[in-house]
Design an enzyme around this catalytic site. Structure first.
Site, PDB file in Angstrom:
ATOM      1  N   GLU A 427       0.829  -1.217   0.000  1.00  0.00           N
ATOM      2  CA  GLU A 427       0.000   0.000   0.000  1.00  0.00           C
ATOM      3  C   GLU A 427       0.864   1.268   0.000  1.00  0.00           C
ATOM      4  O   GLU A 427       0.565   2.255   0.675  1.00  0.00           O
ATOM      5  CB  GLU A 427      -0.993  -0.014   1.165  1.00  0.00           C
ATOM      6  CG  GLU A 427      -2.056  -1.089   0.985  1.00  0.00           C
ATOM      7  CD  GLU A 427      -3.208  -0.981   1.945  1.00  0.00           C
ATOM      8  OE1 GLU A 427      -3.523   0.132   2.406  1.00  0.00           O
ATOM      9  OE2 GLU A 427      -3.814  -2.031   2.231  1.00  0.00           O
TER      10      GLU A 427
HETATM   11  C1  LIG Z   1       2.433  -9.450   0.454  1.00  0.00           C
HETATM   12  C2  LIG Z   1       2.127  -8.437  -0.594  1.00  0.00           C
HETATM   13  C3  LIG Z   1       0.819  -8.069  -0.831  1.00  0.00           C
HETATM   14  C4  LIG Z   1       0.518  -7.145  -1.843  1.00  0.00           C
HETATM   15  N1  LIG Z   1      -0.797  -6.885  -2.153  1.00  0.00           N
HETATM   16  C5  LIG Z   1      -1.079  -6.145  -3.247  1.00  0.00           C
HETATM   17  C6  LIG Z   1      -2.428  -6.033  -3.733  1.00  0.00           C
HETATM   18  O1  LIG Z   1      -3.367  -6.567  -3.137  1.00  0.00           O
HETATM   19  N2  LIG Z   1      -2.640  -5.341  -4.884  1.00  0.00           N
HETATM   20  C7  LIG Z   1      -1.625  -4.738  -5.555  1.00  0.00           C
HETATM   21  O2  LIG Z   1      -1.898  -4.125  -6.590  1.00  0.00           O
HETATM   22  N3  LIG Z   1      -0.355  -4.803  -5.111  1.00  0.00           N
HETATM   23  C8  LIG Z   1      -0.049  -5.506  -3.991  1.00  0.00           C
HETATM   24  N4  LIG Z   1       1.246  -5.618  -3.555  1.00  0.00           N
HETATM   25  C9  LIG Z   1       2.283  -4.860  -4.218  1.00  0.00           C
HETATM   26  C10 LIG Z   1       2.855  -3.757  -3.342  1.00  0.00           C
HETATM   27  O3  LIG Z   1       1.932  -2.724  -3.202  1.00  0.00           O
HETATM   28  C11 LIG Z   1       4.186  -3.341  -3.970  1.00  0.00           C
HETATM   29  O4  LIG Z   1       5.125  -4.328  -3.589  1.00  0.00           O
HETATM   30  C12 LIG Z   1       4.651  -1.984  -3.560  1.00  0.00           C
HETATM   31  O5  LIG Z   1       3.807  -1.011  -4.088  1.00  0.00           O
HETATM   32  C13 LIG Z   1       6.079  -1.710  -4.026  1.00  0.00           C
HETATM   33  O6  LIG Z   1       6.266  -2.053  -5.360  1.00  0.00           O
HETATM   34  P1  LIG Z   1       7.487  -3.007  -5.772  1.00  0.00           P
HETATM   35  O7  LIG Z   1       7.516  -4.146  -4.832  1.00  0.00           O
HETATM   36  O8  LIG Z   1       7.393  -3.295  -7.199  1.00  0.00           O
HETATM   37  O9  LIG Z   1       8.775  -2.153  -5.455  1.00  0.00           O
HETATM   38  P2  LIG Z   1       9.487  -1.103  -6.432  1.00  0.00           P
HETATM   39  O10 LIG Z   1       8.527  -0.074  -6.866  1.00  0.00           O
HETATM   40  O11 LIG Z   1      10.251  -1.830  -7.449  1.00  0.00           O
HETATM   41  O12 LIG Z   1      10.487  -0.429  -5.401  1.00  0.00           O
HETATM   42  C14 LIG Z   1      11.656  -1.094  -4.910  1.00  0.00           C
HETATM   43  C15 LIG Z   1      12.316  -0.169  -3.904  1.00  0.00           C
HETATM   44  O13 LIG Z   1      12.653   1.077  -4.542  1.00  0.00           O
HETATM   45  C16 LIG Z   1      12.040   2.159  -3.853  1.00  0.00           C
HETATM   46  N5  LIG Z   1      11.622   3.185  -4.816  1.00  0.00           N
HETATM   47  C17 LIG Z   1      10.814   3.038  -5.891  1.00  0.00           C
HETATM   48  N6  LIG Z   1      10.648   4.202  -6.517  1.00  0.00           N
HETATM   49  C18 LIG Z   1      11.370   5.117  -5.830  1.00  0.00           C
HETATM   50  C19 LIG Z   1      11.599   6.524  -5.978  1.00  0.00           C
HETATM   51  N7  LIG Z   1      11.037   7.240  -6.948  1.00  0.00           N
HETATM   52  N8  LIG Z   1      12.396   7.139  -5.080  1.00  0.00           N
HETATM   53  C20 LIG Z   1      12.947   6.450  -4.064  1.00  0.00           C
HETATM   54  N9  LIG Z   1      12.767   5.136  -3.873  1.00  0.00           N
HETATM   55  C21 LIG Z   1      11.982   4.474  -4.737  1.00  0.00           C
HETATM   56  C22 LIG Z   1      10.847   1.534  -3.145  1.00  0.00           C
HETATM   57  O14 LIG Z   1      10.423   2.314  -2.040  1.00  0.00           O
HETATM   58  C23 LIG Z   1      11.408   0.189  -2.738  1.00  0.00           C
HETATM   59  O15 LIG Z   1      12.164   0.334  -1.575  1.00  0.00           O
HETATM   60  C24 LIG Z   1       1.561  -6.536  -2.565  1.00  0.00           C
HETATM   61  C25 LIG Z   1       2.892  -6.882  -2.290  1.00  0.00           C
HETATM   62  C26 LIG Z   1       3.180  -7.833  -1.345  1.00  0.00           C
HETATM   63  C27 LIG Z   1       4.610  -8.236  -1.131  1.00  0.00           C
END
Ligand SMILES: Cc1cc2nc3c(=O)[nH]c(=O)nc-3n(C[C@H](O)[C@H](O)[C@H](O)COP(=O)(O)OP(=O)(O)OC[C@H]3O[C@@H](n4cnc5c(N)ncnc54)[C@H](O)[C@@H]3O)c2cc1C
Length: 632
Positions: A427
């Site tokens: 989230e």
């Molecule tokens: C258990 C679980 C349940 C989930 N449930 C849902 C769901 O129901 N529906 C859904 O749609 N999604 C869901 N998600 C997805 C979740 O919301 C995402 O994992 C989250 O939004 C982060 O995206 P990402 O993992 O791709 O990380 P990324 O976006 O790839 O980010 C990786 C890292 O880089 C950092 N980062 C990224 N962009 C920037 C920036 N511009 N500046 C600085 N730092 C940055 C992030 O903070 C993070 O630390 C779920 C994930 C998990 C693991």
């Protein structure tokens, strides 16, 4: 070396995200004003009080829920088996737990935010996986966007089904897009007969996806030309999972929350009728972001409740465990950790119930407060679980089943830690909350003097804008230097001094934001550590204010005044140290040097430090291949 320039792709992503921002501020915002040096305690004080009827309704449900949890939900077994029993889900449905947030007229319980979050908090003290099933369904799943943006027909068609327990999920993330969903690949094209849309794509990590009947899916619809420029369109649809072409490809498994039904879902030529489009074409990302913003109060309530549970364990163990002739809680190193945990749990509680209560009252804009609640409570809860593991020593690392098998109290600290970690990620990660809050904090300044933040502004554009802004700032800035808090906070006893500090610090913060803008201009956007410090100061000021008004509220209700005041006082002292440190390092730091070291690291110039193929690390097959390739 300075942070990278933005690429065109990054600019595009930013444009879509900006277009999906909620830009209107129709109601006042405590935090919004705080960033402008306007400390409006009146917006959060007196602390919102839950009405008697509302409380009674919540109490009656909570009693049933508590019984159900203790009799039917075996959190340890769910974690061990990594399976959530269907009969428990059926029991939760029968209880009405999937309809808590759905209005009574559609068969739900129509709970206030306070009652819903009380229920979530109760579950969070027992089983993290259960929280995920219930909250993914109604905090972000189909009921929430339908309530906010659905037509009367859509509400009539789906809400009763959802309230009865047709499980739903929220599908935004994809393998290629997480924090930056604007660049999603899933598409929806108009069907040739004009009756609907054809959906194709892949959605990752859909919580509840393995057993959901309904999904809200965000997809790219054909671009539109707006003002002579082609604009990307993201649109939201309700999708029935029994539609041909919808397939759960994989059930994802995690470090914690091992009982959740989280799925990778594919969509292959799925027909979605026109009636299932929610709100409007091109409004899907905005719908998703608003859904997340409004649903964002659940996680803070769950984290605060988890921290309360951890306090109990910490207190028992700190008293019971004797080492070096003293209960470990009496050794100063552990004692200060206990004080930190107790006072920060108090602040988390204050934030959770303040934001929930304000949400029900509906008089203020809570976007920033909700993001701060998510940021603060998840970060603090993580620190608390880490401290608890340390206080439990080796037992903190041992599973509860193992503890039980050898006759010790099976406190599930190891499981709590695994379950807790995800809160800083889903989230919206902590980094993204920081950026969101920072964007809104500078927004009033952007509106006045935004041109100075534009990298490509011409002198012709700059001069008139600066004159206009200059006139405003010439009048505004001196007001930030005038003390306003003296004598105002007499009602708060020993906490009054902290409110005076907060009032002064909010003006200092407003000046700091203005300085950061003029100092970094267009580069400010990339100075993330500076922005994060600004946000952290604002968040601690918000948390201090919440803790103080909560303490006074409890005191008035007859809770032992000294105790509530002590917890708030201790929290404020800790927060003030952090705030002072953040002010001190705002412009005096080595952020640029850290960036330079990181870029050298990214290039691979420190590979020797990883010990690749030399010694120290067992090489992975990929590393061996990489080394062989570099040799030939
Ligand atoms: C258990 C679980 C349940 C989930 N449930 C849902 C769901 O129901 N529906 C859904 O749609 N999604 C869901 N998600 C997805 C979740 O919301 C995402 O994992 C989250 O939004 C982060 O995206 P990402 O993992 O791709 O990380 P990324 O976006 O790839 O980010 C990786 C890292 O880089 C950092 N980062 C990224 N962009 C920037 C920036 N511009 N500046 C600085 N730092 C940055 C992030 O903070 C993070 O630390 C779920 C994930 C998990 C693991």
């Amino acid at each position: 070396m300075k942070p990278e320039q933005k690429t065109r792709g990054a600019e595009e992503a930013m444009e879509v995200a900006e277009a999906s921002r909620e830009t209107e501020w129709e109601k006042p915002s405590f935090v919004g004003d705080l960033f402008l040096g306007n400390y409006r305690l009146d917006l959060i004080h007196p602390f919102p009080e839950q009405g008697v009827d509302d409380k009674n309704a919540g109490d009656a449900f909570l009693a049933k829920l508590e019984r159900f949890l203790s009799e039917n939900v075996d959190a340890e077994k769910i974690d061990r088996d990594a399976e959530y029993p269907q009969e428990v889900l059926e029991g939760l449905k029968a209880l009405g737990a999937f309809g808590m947030k759905i209005p009574v007229e559609y068969g739900g319980m129509g709970f206030s935010a306070v009652n819903y979050n009380r229920a979530i908090a109760l579950i969070a003290t027992w089983c993290g996986s259960t929280v995920a099933w219930v909250s993914a369904h109604q905090s972000i799943g189909v009921p929430q966007p339908l309530k906010l943006f659905g037509t009367a027909e859509q509400k009539k068609k789906w809400l009763p089904r959802l309230a009865a327990g047709a499980i739903s999920a929220f599908a935004l993330t994809e393998p290629g897009v997480g924090s930056d969903p604007a660049k999603m690949k899933t598409t929806a094209r108009p069907s040739p007969d004009g009756k609907g849309w054809i959906l194709n794509g892949l959605k990752l990590w859909c919580t509840n996806g393995t057993r959901a009947e309904l999904l809200v899916v965000m997809a790219q619809t054909p671009p539109k030309v707006v003002g002579g420029k082609e604009k990307k369109q993201i649109t939201a649809f309700v999708v029935e999972t029994n539609s041909p072409g919808v397939k759960v490809e994989h059930r994802c498994q995690f470090m914690g929350l091992r009982g959740i039904g989280n799925a990778l879902i594919s969509f292959k030529d799925v027909f979605v009728p026109n009636e299932n489009l929610v709100w409007g074409e091109g409004l899907g990302l905005k719908l998703a972001l608003i859904t997340l913003n409004t649903g964002r109060l659940t996680i803070p309530a769950g984290c605060a409740a988890g921290s309360r549970r951890m306090l109990q364990i910490a207190r028992d163990w700190a008293n019971e465990r004797v080492q070096w002739g003293l209960p470990i809680g009496k050794h100063e190193a552990i004692a200060v950790e206990l004080a930190w945990m107790a006072s920060h749990t108090f602040a988390q509680e204050a934030i959770a119930w303040l934001t929930s209560g304000l949400s029900d009252a509906g008089k203020v804009d809570l976007r920033l407060e909700a993001a701060m609640a998510k940021l603060f409570n998840t970060e603090v809860a993580w620190q608390i679980v880490d401290k608890l593991v340390q206080i439990r020593g080796g037992r903190g690392y041992e599973t509860s089943a193992s503890l039980e098998a050898r006759g010790e109290k099976p406190w599930p600290v190891e499981r709590i830690m695994r379950d807790m970690r995800i809160n800083r990620i889903f989230e919206g990660t902590s980094e993204i909350q920081h950026l969101f809050i920072a964007r809104e904090a500078v927004d009033p300044h952007m509106k006045r003097a935004g041109i100075i933040l534009k990298p490509d502004a011409t002198l012709g554009e700059l001069l008139p804008a600066l004159t206009r802004a200059g006139l405003h700032y010439a009048a505004w800035y001196p007001t930030l230097l005038i003390p306003k808090g003296r004598g105002k906070f007499g009602d708060f006893g020993k906490l009054g001094k902290h409110l005076r500090f907060a009032e002064r610090a909010s003006r200092r913060l407003a000046r700091a934001i203005f300085h950061a803008m003029t100092r970094f201009q267009a580069k400010l956007e990339r100075k993330q550590r500076t922005l994060f410090r600004i946000v952290d100061i604002g968040t601690d000021l918000f948390a201090m204010s919440a803790a103080i008004t909560y303490a006074q509220h409890l005191a008035k209700k007859g809770v032992d005044t000294a105790n509530a005041y002590d917890l708030a006082d201790h929290f404020c002292r800790e927060a003030r140290l952090r705030i002072e440190n953040n002010f001190r390092t705002l412009f005096h730091n080595h952020d640029d040097y850290s960036y330079q070291v990181a870029m050298t690291f990214m290039k691979g110039d420190f590979q020797w430090a990883e010990g690749m193929l030399v010694e120290g690390i067992v090489p992975t097959p990929e590393k061996i291949e990489e080394a062989i390739r570099s040799m030939v």
